[in-house]
Design a protein around this motif. Structure first.
Motif: not given
Length: 149
Positions: A79-105
């Motif tokens: 809807r907003y013509k955005a081709n990127y999602l910006l995410r911050g990672l503090r640690n490996t726990t964040d990466f595990e969670y964010e990686n799964s979301i990124a794959q689904v998106n």
């Protein structure tokens, strides 16, 4: 034009989040801070109040927009013509969670690329859940926020 969504519940929006936005401006022409309704979380701070704080924080920057949404992030990006999602990672726990979301998106929107920025060391300890807990019991949290609550 490179447009990025920076989605999150931002309850509250912290100096760590602000750091990711500022650094993201070096990569993207426009960043849309997207404050979402997370069906798994009950908000601590009213969303209207958070929108106001974040909008006030970036009032002088026309490259940053602040919105709320209640839909799939992948569809919001279309809807907003955005081709990127910006995410911050503090640690490996964040990466595990964010990686799964990124794959689904990426599955839902093949044109959507997730870009991870590692949180700057001085902000890596800041966590919205901890900030909420300190605030709930009367502690001063303003040094962790780019605005005053």
């Amino acid at each position: 034009m490179k447009i990025a969504l920076f989605p999150g519940s931002f309850d509250p929006f912290t100096n760590g989040h602000a750091d990711i936005v500022q650094r993201g401006l070096q990569l993207f022409d426009r960043i849309i801070i997207s404050i979402g309704h997370n069906s798994k979380k009950k908000r601590y701070l009213p969303i209207e109040k958070m929108i106001g704080h974040v909008r006030d924080t970036y009032a002088t920057n026309d490259r940053i927009e602040v919105i709320t949404y209640d839909e799939l992030t992948a569809e919001l990006a279309i809807r907003y013509k955005a081709n990127y999602l910006l995410r911050g990672l503090r640690n490996t726990t964040d990466f595990e969670y964010e990686n799964s979301i990124a794959q689904v998106n990426r599955h839902l929107n093949p044109n959507l690329e997730t870009v991870f920025l590692i949180t700057s060391p001085q902000y890596a300890h800041i966590n919205s859940s901890i900030i909420r807990e300190v605030h709930r019991y009367g502690g001063d949290v303003n040094e962790f926020l780019p605005y005053t609550i």
